[in-house]
Motif scaffolding. Structure first.
Motif, short mmCIF file in Angstrom:
data_model
loop_
_atom_site.label_atom_id
_atom_site.label_comp_id
_atom_site.label_asym_id
_atom_site.label_seq_id
_atom_site.Cartn_x
_atom_site.Cartn_y
_atom_site.Cartn_z
N ALA A 163 33.55 30.63 27.03
CA ALA A 163 34.98 30.96 27.10
C ALA A 163 35.40 31.06 28.56
CB ALA A 163 35.27 32.28 26.39
N GLY A 164 36.59 30.54 28.87
CA GLY A 164 37.09 30.59 30.23
C GLY A 164 38.34 31.44 30.35
N SER A 165 38.59 31.93 31.54
CA SER A 165 39.79 32.71 31.79
C SER A 165 40.16 32.60 33.27
CB SER A 165 39.60 34.19 31.41
OG SER A 165 38.55 34.76 32.16
N THR A 166 41.42 32.90 33.56
CA THR A 166 41.90 32.95 34.94
C THR A 166 42.19 34.40 35.27
OG1 THR A 166 42.89 30.75 34.78
CG2 THR A 166 43.68 32.19 36.53
N VAL A 167 41.58 34.89 36.34
CA VAL A 167 41.73 36.28 36.75
C VAL A 167 42.54 36.30 38.05
CG1 VAL A 167 40.57 38.42 37.41
CG2 VAL A 167 39.55 36.91 35.68
N THR A 168 43.67 36.99 38.02
CA THR A 168 44.54 37.10 39.19
C THR A 168 44.57 38.55 39.66
OG1 THR A 168 45.92 35.29 38.38
CG2 THR A 168 46.86 36.70 40.09
N THR A 169 44.37 38.75 40.96
CA THR A 169 44.32 40.10 41.52
C THR A 169 45.27 40.20 42.71
OG1 THR A 169 41.98 40.30 40.89
CG2 THR A 169 42.83 41.86 42.54
N ALA A 170 46.10 41.24 42.72
CA ALA A 170 47.03 41.49 43.83
C ALA A 170 46.86 42.93 44.30
CB ALA A 170 48.47 41.24 43.40
N LEU A 171 46.60 43.10 45.59
CA LEU A 171 46.46 44.44 46.16
C LEU A 171 47.82 45.07 46.36
CD1 LEU A 171 43.69 43.83 48.86
CD2 LEU A 171 43.43 45.06 46.71
#
Length: 240
Positions: free
Chosen positions: A158-166
């Protein structure tokens, strides 16, 4: 039965909410050097070498200290490891691109993380407090996350896109701290499978404090609860 092994969870998996609730119910039942090196030498930070006395399990805030809307339980050690992995959007055994964005591995044989989870039954939102021993300074984590605003994660097919903003504003009370907003969007699935997390991370000595509110779909994380539990946990670790 080993719940963490018998029920593999992937980021974005619709069974994740049921998994959190199942763990909560289960935990009630369990209760329980001659080479030269180039470069300029830098003094090691006091934060990195100062060890906070006491077991992590003893420093963890008791479930009764969670906000009333989040009845909480302390997870068994193996379930705690699995829960911590899901909160960074990666999890054990995942492949991350770019590779340098992968979370640092825990030290083999080190003290296991201590984790307590509260669940809001009305919204199926969770509030998680994790204590771990970490040799990585928050400044190093901050630098890594600044260069990893988005990463692709693949685990068990399974794939996913992880987005992180400080966040610009960071929580007070720790030796150093950051706050961030993270989303995990599965490659296959509807909008309701998207996870959104608000996380505060701080360091006191060698103890890493991580407090996360996680929601699904259109739900928004409970930032006030994160702030409250971060302050509560800082006080607990400092012994005040």
């Amino acid at each position: 039965m080993n719940v963490a092994q018998a029920t593999p969870i992937r980021a974005g998996d619709p069974g994740l909410r049921r998994w959190w609730l199942g763990l909560a119910a289960l935990s009630f039942a369990l209760a329980g050097c001659g080479d030269s090196v180039s470069g300029t030498p830098v003094a090691e930070s006091a934060v990195a070498v100062r060890q906070v006395e006491g077991a992590l399990a003893d420093l963890l805030p008791a479930p009764a200290r969670f906000p009333a809307k989040y009845p909480a339980v302390v997870l068994p050690a193996q379930a705690a490891t699995a829960a911590a992995g899901d909160l960074d959007g990666v999890g054990a055994g995942a492949t991350v691109r770019p590779a340098e964005c992968a979370p640092t591995d825990t030290e083999p044989g080190g003290e296991p993380a201590a984790v307590a989870v509260g669940t809001d039954d009305a919204s199926r939102a969770t509030l998680t407090v994790e204590l771990s021993r970490s040799a990585e300074l928050v400044s190093g984590l901050r630098d890594r996350l600044n260069g990893c605003g988005q990463m692709q994660v693949s685990r068990a097919g399974a794939g996913s896109t992880v987005t992180t903003a400080l966040d610009q504003v960071v929580p007070a009370g720790a030796d150093d701290a950051i706050a961030l907003r993270r989303t995990v969007v599965p490659d296959v699935g509807g909008v309701g499978l998207t996870q959104t997390m608000q996380t505060s991370i701080g360091q006191i000595g060698d103890v890493r404090i991580t407090v996360t509110s996680m929601t699904f779909g259109a739900g928004q994380p409970d930032t006030a609860a994160v702030d409250e539990m971060f302050a509560t946990t800082v006080a607990s670790v400092r012994g005040s």
